[in-house]
Design a protein around this motif. Structure first.
Motif, PDB file in Angstrom:
ATOM      1  N   ASN A 379       0.824  -1.214   0.000  1.00 34.37           N
ATOM      2  CA  ASN A 379       0.000   0.000   0.000  1.00 34.37           C
ATOM      3  C   ASN A 379       0.855   1.259   0.000  1.00 34.37           C
ATOM      4  N   ALA A 380       1.954   1.240   0.751  1.00 31.26           N
ATOM      5  CA  ALA A 380       2.827   2.409   0.807  1.00 31.26           C
ATOM      6  C   ALA A 380       3.527   2.640  -0.523  1.00 31.26           C
ATOM      7  N   ILE A 381       3.866   1.558  -1.226  1.00 32.42           N
ATOM      8  CA  ILE A 381       4.474   1.693  -2.550  1.00 32.42           C
ATOM      9  C   ILE A 381       3.525   2.432  -3.490  1.00 32.42           C
ATOM     10  N   ILE A 382       2.261   2.014  -3.516  1.00 32.40           N
ATOM     11  CA  ILE A 382       1.291   2.661  -4.409  1.00 32.40           C
ATOM     12  C   ILE A 382       1.063   4.109  -3.986  1.00 32.40           C
ATOM     13  N   GLU A 383       0.967   4.331  -2.698  1.00 34.07           N
ATOM     14  CA  GLU A 383       0.748   5.695  -2.202  1.00 34.07           C
ATOM     15  C   GLU A 383       1.916   6.606  -2.559  1.00 34.07           C
ATOM     16  N   LYS A 384       3.147   6.088  -2.476  1.00 35.86           N
ATOM     17  CA  LYS A 384       4.314   6.908  -2.782  1.00 35.86           C
ATOM     18  C   LYS A 384       4.471   7.137  -4.288  1.00 35.86           C
ATOM     19  N   ILE A 385       3.984   6.212  -5.096  1.00 34.24           N
ATOM     20  CA  ILE A 385       3.947   6.485  -6.537  1.00 34.24           C
ATOM     21  C   ILE A 385       3.004   7.654  -6.806  1.00 34.24           C
ATOM     22  N   ASN A 386       1.837   7.587  -6.202  1.00 36.39           N
ATOM     23  CA  ASN A 386       0.846   8.634  -6.443  1.00 36.39           C
ATOM     24  C   ASN A 386       1.246   9.962  -5.811  1.00 36.39           C
ATOM     25  N   ALA A 387       2.139   9.911  -4.831  1.00 37.27           N
ATOM     26  CA  ALA A 387       2.655  11.143  -4.236  1.00 37.27           C
ATOM     27  C   ALA A 387       3.860  11.683  -5.003  1.00 37.27           C
ATOM     28  N   GLY A 388       4.297  10.958  -6.031  1.00 39.22           N
ATOM     29  CA  GLY A 388       5.424  11.397  -6.846  1.00 39.22           C
ATOM     30  C   GLY A 388       6.783  11.022  -6.306  1.00 39.22           C
ATOM     31  N   GLU A 389       6.835  10.190  -5.275  1.00 36.20           N
ATOM     32  CA  GLU A 389       8.116   9.838  -4.652  1.00 36.20           C
ATOM     33  C   GLU A 389       8.763   8.610  -5.280  1.00 36.20           C
ATOM     34  N   ILE A 390       7.962   7.670  -5.748  1.00 32.11           N
ATOM     35  CA  ILE A 390       8.480   6.492  -6.452  1.00 32.11           C
ATOM     36  C   ILE A 390       8.248   6.705  -7.939  1.00 32.11           C
ATOM     37  N   LYS A 391       9.321   6.549  -8.720  1.00 33.27           N
ATOM     38  CA  LYS A 391       9.281   6.871 -10.143  1.00 33.27           C
ATOM     39  C   LYS A 391       9.283   5.640 -11.051  1.00 33.27           C
ATOM     40  N   ALA A 392       9.778   4.504 -10.541  1.00 30.94           N
ATOM     41  CA  ALA A 392       9.897   3.296 -11.360  1.00 30.94           C
ATOM     42  C   ALA A 392       9.295   2.115 -10.611  1.00 30.94           C
ATOM     43  N   LEU A 393       8.549   1.287 -11.322  1.00 31.78           N
ATOM     44  CA  LEU A 393       7.935   0.089 -10.738  1.00 31.78           C
ATOM     45  C   LEU A 393       8.108  -1.076 -11.688  1.00 31.78           C
ATOM     46  N   TRP A 394       8.581  -2.202 -11.128  1.00 24.11           N
ATOM     47  CA  TRP A 394       8.773  -3.442 -11.903  1.00 24.11           C
ATOM     48  C   TRP A 394       7.826  -4.484 -11.323  1.00 24.11           C
ATOM     49  N   VAL A 395       6.815  -4.835 -12.087  1.00 25.17           N
ATOM     50  CA  VAL A 395       5.803  -5.798 -11.663  1.00 25.17           C
ATOM     51  C   VAL A 395       6.082  -7.134 -12.337  1.00 25.17           C
ATOM     52  N   VAL A 396       6.230  -8.177 -11.537  1.00 24.98           N
ATOM     53  CA  VAL A 396       6.601  -9.491 -12.070  1.00 24.98           C
ATOM     54  C   VAL A 396       5.440 -10.476 -11.903  1.00 24.98           C
ATOM     55  N   CYS A 397       4.812 -10.812 -13.010  1.00 28.96           N
ATOM     56  CA  CYS A 397       3.825 -11.899 -13.081  1.00 28.96           C
ATOM     57  C   CYS A 397       2.670 -11.733 -12.095  1.00 28.96           C
ATOM     58  N   THR A 398       2.171 -10.538 -11.987  1.00 26.42           N
ATOM     59  CA  THR A 398       0.949 -10.280 -11.248  1.00 26.42           C
ATOM     60  C   THR A 398       0.234  -9.131 -11.943  1.00 26.42           C
ATOM     61  N   ASN A 399      -1.021  -8.898 -11.591  1.00 25.55           N
ATOM     62  CA  ASN A 399      -1.862  -7.976 -12.353  1.00 25.55           C
ATOM     63  C   ASN A 399      -2.548  -6.984 -11.414  1.00 25.55           C
ATOM     64  N   PRO A 400      -1.770  -6.094 -10.798  1.00 23.62           N
ATOM     65  CA  PRO A 400      -2.333  -5.227  -9.764  1.00 23.62           C
ATOM     66  C   PRO A 400      -3.345  -4.208 -10.256  1.00 23.62           C
ATOM     67  N   ARG A 401      -3.322  -3.872 -11.531  1.00 25.72           N
ATOM     68  CA  ARG A 401      -4.360  -2.967 -12.042  1.00 25.72           C
ATOM     69  C   ARG A 401      -5.741  -3.554 -11.789  1.00 25.72           C
ATOM     70  N   HIS A 402      -5.811  -4.868 -11.744  1.00 25.40           N
ATOM     71  CA  HIS A 402      -7.057  -5.580 -11.481  1.00 25.40           C
ATOM     72  C   HIS A 402      -7.183  -5.959 -10.010  1.00 25.40           C
ATOM     73  N   SER A 403      -6.127  -6.529  -9.434  1.00 19.79           N
ATOM     74  CA  SER A 403      -6.240  -7.184  -8.129  1.00 19.79           C
ATOM     75  C   SER A 403      -6.035  -6.260  -6.937  1.00 19.79           C
ATOM     76  N   TRP A 404      -5.403  -5.119  -7.131  1.00 22.92           N
ATOM     77  CA  TRP A 404      -5.137  -4.222  -6.009  1.00 22.92           C
ATOM     78  C   TRP A 404      -6.444  -3.642  -5.483  1.00 22.92           C
ATOM     79  N   ILE A 405      -6.502  -3.483  -4.170  1.00 27.41           N
ATOM     80  CA  ILE A 405      -7.687  -2.894  -3.554  1.00 27.41           C
ATOM     81  C   ILE A 405      -7.862  -1.455  -4.057  1.00 27.41           C
ATOM     82  N   ASN A 406      -9.134  -1.041  -4.216  1.00 28.64           N
ATOM     83  CA  ASN A 406      -9.404   0.315  -4.716  1.00 28.64           C
ATOM     84  C   ASN A 406      -8.591   0.543  -5.982  1.00 28.64           C
TER      85      ASN A 406
END
Length: 695
Positions: A379-406
């Motif tokens: 949750n903190a990773i997603i929040e920090k992306i949306n806050a502009g603090e995390i700039k790069a994300l590497w997602v391996v074999c999962t589908n968070p656009r669908h499965s992540w809460i909210n």
């Protein structure tokens, strides 16, 4: 023609499968006879593992998004160089905390460990996994109660238990092989008891069903504990010799009296007394839970309330007993122990100097390379992306656009990232469709490695099929990104899955999950082996449980009674949002976001292609909603989505249930988490229902 025994990489049971292969094609899938988990049986998903890439197959070359928004397929070397340069640029400009990753419990142990080495040890990035969505609660509960993340049971305990209690678990759909073990139980007079807000497929087949009010589990469990104590239906000797903090717990639950229970849980005092009586009269009582407990806003204390009941009644460490968490994915246990995310490889905190030195020596690196703190949770990773603090994300074999809460918050994150890497079997998932870089990888039928299942059993994944031109495994992609990043000799001993397995063995030495006695090659065509199995041990039986000697992994060697005041749902029902929205698995043939199981033709034909929701018969009548009519559901988080109404007897009057396999479902679930595990609360969203004009 040849036969290859390997492991199914869908659910946490990790059944073994025999692939019959001819001319590099799987011509038959046969569940492995004699394998302790499934013994010649499999669910629909495992039986159709030959269907991976039969309909949907990505271009085997990587894909990069160009500046004009179009995509271009490039060579692997070009993709690795491009990715490494981008990561280094972001690392240099914004620092290591600007990079994050999300992995999955469907990777092998070796892939998980290598990803943790590249991302955590070298880049110092934050990495969490989708195991946070299912097992973080049990992990924390085990650590606090037992002293280590140690599920105590073997699946054979289901056949040895005379009183089987399933809480927030629906194995008929979610773990059918586990349900098969329950059916195989021949103990005369055995009882199967289901506690759940829904009248599930499992509840319909149980001997006793207790339909409790949504998220009133903790009140019920504390009341049940109070009754057992008050009637002296406890094991005083076990409590004295093997536990701590019982007297405090006894005082705490005094206020949870039978006269208050119906108002809070919808169960009568007589029902709770009946349940307590069955626990008291059982000779071997086992309590099993899964996502109905784990995915909640006070989930850790719920899981520990189950553990408390097993401890106080002495139902721990004996055949057919235990407080037993059922894992979600095939290698969630490998993720928990060997991903280098929340703790060191093999267990232990990052600030433990003894463990740091042991792990550094096992890996052959300087201790300074190891992370100094646990990763940020999902949750903190997603929040920090949306806050502009995390700039790069590497997602391996999962589908968070669908499965992540909210999940609209993840869509927002995708749009804000400077670099979004997705690595998957498929290039058309909700997450991979619009990423910066897409790495196509092969399915498990072409991979090598090890999985650790829900009962701590290590089993071999071995390739049934040869890879074709330009194809890559997850392991090779991660390794080559590491090389392109310039890791150099930090990758010595990390070049093959077997080399990585040997490193993880060394890391595990002396820990509760010690696997120093496991031979990587001997796992092939075997019955698997449960941890612990240290060097010098002799295997005398294929199904072993923990805590038979009453010794736990705490400093005192005693289990801890853990408890806390019941809290209200952070999002209460209101006049505007009067209904509880629950989520979970829909059918045995569907898996998570359906990217894999859509390739099984008769599953795809048999399930709805439209998101649907179960609605109580009387409620539907009162609202004038007809079966299969389209309705709109609006969440308290402000999102509205359309569902097909399935009028049903499975849900209570003011409660709804929607399968997780549709992206609409997690658009409605709000950003609420357990305070200890940070696992999302998927099960109790306040919503409103509206008819669709002209539907």
């Amino acid at each position: 023609m040849k036969k290859v025994q390997s492991t199914c990489n869908y659910c946490s049971l990790a059944c073994n499968i025999d692939y019959i292969v001819e001319e590099n094609k799987i011509v038959k899938v046969i569940p492995t006879k004699g394998y302790p988990v499934n013994n010649g049986f499999s669910c629909i998903k495992g039986l159709n593992l030959d269907k991976q890439h039969s309909v949907y197959k990505a271009n085997p070359l990587p894909r990069i998004k160009k500046e004009d928004g179009t995509f271009e397929h490039v060579s692997w070397n070009e993709a690795f160089t491009y990715t490494a340069n981008k990561l280094k640029e972001i690392h240099e400009q914004y620092g290591p905390e600007s990079i994050a990753g999300i992995s999955t419990g469907q990777l092998t142990l070796e892939e998980m460990a290598l990803y943790g080495h590249v991302m955590r040890n070298f880049l110092k990035a934050n990495v969490d996994g989708n195991t946070r969505l299912c097992m973080a609660t049990s992990v924390v509960a085990h650590k606090q109660s037992f002293g280590f993340d140690a599920p105590p049971y073997t699946l054979n305990d289901l056949e040895l238990s005379d009183t089987i209690i399933l809480i927030g678990a629906n194995p008929v759909v979610a773990h059918p092989i586990l349900w098969g073990r329950i059916k195989a139980n021949k103990i005369e007079g055995k009882k199967v008891i289901v506690i759940d807000p829904r009248y599930t497929e499992t509840a319909k087949r149980a001997d006793h069903f207790y339909r409790l009010k949504a998220k009133s589990d903790l009140t019920l469990l504390y009341t049940l504990a109070h009754v057992l104590i008050e009637k002296n239906w406890i094991d005083a000797a076990y409590i004295e010799n093997h536990t701590e903090k019982f007297e405090e717990f006894k005082t705490f639950v005094k206020e949870f009296t039978l006269d208050k229970v119906e108002e809070k849980t919808n169960l009568t005092a007589e029902q709770v007394l009946e349940l307590a009586t069955m626990i008291h009269e059982g000779k071997a009582v086992s309590l099993w839970w899964t996502m109905g407990i784990n995915q909640g806003y006070e989930a850790v204390r719920n899981a520990q309330a189950i553990i408390n009941i097993a401890l106080m009644t002495g139902n721990m460490g004996r055949p057919g007993t235990g407080a037993n968490s059922i894992t979600g994915q095939s290698n969630a246990m490998g993720s928990r122990l060997f991903s280098n995310t929340a703790g060191l490889y093999g267990g232990g905190d990052y600030d433990n100097p003894v463990r740091r030195q042991a792990v550094a020596e096992a890996l052959g690196i300087d201790e300074s390379w190891l992370p100094s703190k646990p990763t940020l949770p999902y949750n903190a990773i997603i929040e920090k992306i949306n806050a502009g603090e995390i700039k790069a994300l590497w997602v391996v074999c999962t589908n968070p656009r669908h499965s992540w809460i909210n999940n609209e918050t993840f869509k927002e994150a995708m749009d804000k990232l400077d670099l979004f890497i997705v690595q998957d079997i498929y290039d058309d998932t909700d997450s991979s469709q619009d990423c910066s870089i897409f790495f196509p990888v092969v399915p498990g039928t072409k991979k090598e490695g090890t999985l650790i299942n829900t009962e701590r059993r290590l089993s071999a994944v071995r390739p049934a099929l040869l890879m074709e031109e330009n194809e890559m495994t997850d392991f090779n992609v991660i390794l080559n990104v590491g090389k392109a990043l310039g890791m150099g000799d930090l990758l010595d001993g990390w070049k093959t899955p077997q080399e990585v397995f040997e490193k993880m063995k060394k890391c595990s030495k002396g820990m509760p999950c010690d696997i120093t006695g496991v031979d990587y090659n001997a796992l092939v065509d075997s019955k698997g082996i449960q941890w612990p199995f240290k060097e010098g041990d002799t295997l005398t039986e294929n199904e072993r449980r923990l805590f038979e000697d009453g010794q736990f992994y705490t400093p005192s060697k005693k289990a801890q009674f853990m408890f806390e005041a019941v809290t209200d749902n952070p999002l209460q029902l209101t006049e505007e949002f009067p209904y509880v929205f629950n989520t979970g698995r829909g059918t045995v043939g569907q898996w998570h976001t359906q990217t894999r199981t859509r390739e099984i033709a008769f599953v795809n034909d048999a399930v709805s292609h439209v998101a649907y929701v179960h609605i109580n018969e009387e409620l539907a009548k009162d609202l004038g909603i007809k079966h299969q009519e389209m309705i709109e559901i609006t969440s308290i988080n402000g999102v509205t989505r359309r569902f097909m109404a399935m009028v049903s007897d499975t849900v209570a009057y003011n409660e709804l249930f929607a399968p997780i396999h549709y992206i609409e479902t997690n658009a409605l679930t709000p950003s609420v988490y357990d305070p200890y595990s940070k696992e999302p609360s998927y099960k109790s969203t306040p919503v409103q229902i509206n008819k669709v004009k002209g539907a």
